[in-house]
Design an enzyme around this catalytic site. Structure first.
Site, PDB file in Angstrom:
ATOM      1  N   SER A 182      12.548 -37.811 105.583  1.00  0.00           N
ATOM      2  CA  SER A 182      11.312 -37.170 106.039  1.00  0.00           C
ATOM      3  C   SER A 182      10.396 -36.798 104.877  1.00  0.00           C
ATOM      4  CB  SER A 182      11.629 -35.928 106.875  1.00  0.00           C
ATOM      5  OG  SER A 182      12.453 -35.035 106.138  1.00  0.00           O
ATOM      6  N   ASP A 412      11.207 -23.249 107.325  1.00  0.00           N
ATOM      7  CA  ASP A 412      11.374 -24.522 106.615  1.00  0.00           C
ATOM      8  C   ASP A 412      10.943 -24.373 105.162  1.00  0.00           C
ATOM      9  OD1 ASP A 412      11.388 -27.106 105.673  1.00  0.00           O
ATOM     10  OD2 ASP A 412      10.322 -27.973 107.369  1.00  0.00           O
ATOM     11  N   HIS A 415      10.443 -28.846 103.517  1.00  0.00           N
ATOM     12  CA  HIS A 415       9.257 -29.700 103.660  1.00  0.00           C
ATOM     13  C   HIS A 415       8.010 -28.983 103.141  1.00  0.00           C
ATOM     14  CE1 HIS A 415      12.091 -31.477 106.617  1.00  0.00           C
ATOM     15  NE2 HIS A 415      11.562 -32.602 106.184  1.00  0.00           N
TER      16      HIS A 415
END
Length: 442
Positions: A182, A412, A415
């Site tokens: 990702s 998170d 990311h």
């Protein structure tokens, strides 16, 4: 010429001494003697000539220095004002080479500097349909925008501002491929948004199969039809081949990673002009052993193999595949190192997104995954480049998604928000790609 000027100055000084000496003893040496007057006249003439020569040399040096300075300024004015595509690309590359040390600058040795001008952020996420909702922190309620105002400044050179139009012209007819997890998809999205700022007709940019961006999709490809440019992403979080374990394997072994075999979709990566890999974030106990994933080499199950050893084996498989399948005369190969995360607390359960970058790396500038990547790439038999982003990312505790994602209940700190840190990865990537005349960053 500079030596001539210094020599002239020395002669002038000597002759002045001689002149003063002669004048000082005129009562003794010049009464009724014509030759003394001739000597004085000769000294005056020679001294004047030497001074004139010295002034001429100074003016020559001055004019050369300032004409060179004005030519540098003109090269930047071309970038700002040129509308023709050829000149646009040429001026961008010339500016790049001006900023690159010929002794090879370590572009990853530097610091983040605040840029309060109109440069950053380089695009508006609201105007880019290829930013997935989970990375669009503005749309998800983040109010502060300071984290978009920082750019990476190497200590010994500069990275030119991203010129989308010039880069699209340079990429005309080419295919850029990202392969990884990702974090690779984030860089893919960032590059598309950066390049879209150089396109007048936004509808000419589209996903070639009409797919929407999702976390599990294995392929996404965006075409810039006006330039015949493709920017593709392939999801391959381990780079090597997953599959069923050998017969009679324990029940806890649900899937194996075949460390000696590259991913089945690798044949789709070959026909590319730029190939950027990343891997590492899935090589953890929670994503492997806890989910029933174990390692396999040949027909042998390697249940006791440490994760780092398995990752290094997989890297060697990847390197061998590149050496045997990629024409590096055509394709530039890159591998991006581990992207620093900023989890904290017990079992990495807390995620504190700061308002400013850290002023220290707090130990996050080193990572064993990154060290293995650097070691394997360094010993390859074909040219490949490491994008060693680990140290630069270590400071950016402010750049993570945090609670500003599509699922705010799950923090998170892995990311990154877009626009944000991944844009700088792409600026560095293209500072490598657009170099010419043998200039190289280390």
């Amino acid at each position: 010429m500079q030596l001539l000027g210094l020599f002239s100055f020395w002669i002038s000084f000597i002759k002045f001494r001689t002149l003063f000496s002669v004048l000082g003893f005129s009562n003794k040496t010049m009464k009724g003697k014509c030759n003394a007057w001739i000597l004085v006249s000769f000294n005056v003439l020679l001294t004047t000539g030497s001074l004139v020569s010295f002034m001429f040399v100074l003016s020559w040096i001055y004019s050369c220095a300032f004409s060179s300075h004005s030519s540098v300024i003109k090269s930047y004015e071309v970038i700002a004002n040129t509308s023709g595509s050829h000149l646009h690309v040429q001026s961008y590359v010339e500016a790049l080479n001006f900023n690159v040390s010929r002794d090879a600058c370590d572009v990853f040795d530097g610091s983040w500097v605040r840029d309060d001008g109109y440069s950053y952020p380089l695009y508006d996420a609201a105007e880019c349909p290829f930013v997935e909702r989970g990375f669009n922190c503005f749309a998800n309620g983040r109010k502060d925008r300071d984290y978009t105002k920082w750019r990476w400044k190497p200590n010994d050179c500069d990275i030119p501002r991203f010129d989308a139009r010039g880069i699209l012209e340079q990429l005309r007819g080419k295919r850029v491929v990202f392969v990884g997890d990702s974090l690779s998809r984030t860089q893919w999205e960032s590059l598309i948004c950066l390049l879209m700022t150089g396109v007048e007709n936004k509808t000419s940019v589209y996903e070639i199969k009409g797919n929407k961006i999702t976390r599990q999709i294995r392929f996404l490809g965006v075409r810039f039809s006006s330039f015949d440019v493709r920017i593709d992403f392939y999801r391959s979080v381990f780079l090597v081949k997953p599959g069923r374990g050998p017969k009679f394997a324990p029940k806890r072994v649900k899937t194996t990673l075949k460390l000696d075999k590259i991913d089945d979709i690798s044949h789709e990566w070959i026909d590319s002009d730029v190939l950027i890999f990343n891997s590492g974030h899935w090589w953890t106990r929670t994503k492997l052993f806890d989910m029933g994933w174990y390692f396999q080499v040949g027909s042998s199950l390697k249940r006791g193999m440490p994760i780092n050893s398995a990752f290094k084996t997989a890297l060697h498989t990847w390197a061998s595949w590149v050496e045997n399948n990629i024409n590096t005369n055509r394709t530039r190969v890159f591998f991006r190192t581990f992207e620093s995360t900023h989890w904290s607390g017990h079992n990495r359960g807390a995620c504190e997104v700061t308002k400013k970058p850290w002023n220290k790396t707090n130990g996050k500038d080193r990572n064993p995954i990154s060290d293995m990547i650097k070691s394997v790439v360094k010993n390859m038999n074909v040219p490949a480049t490491v994008l060693h982003v680990t140290p630069m990312d270590a400071y950016r505790s402010d750049g993570h998604v945090g609670t500003w994602s599509s699922n705010p209940s799950v923090p998170d700190c892995s990311h990154w928000c877009l626009p944000g840190v991944p844009d700088m990865w792409n600026e560095i990537l293209f500072s490598y790609l657009l170099q010419k005349d043998g200039a190289r960053y280390r």
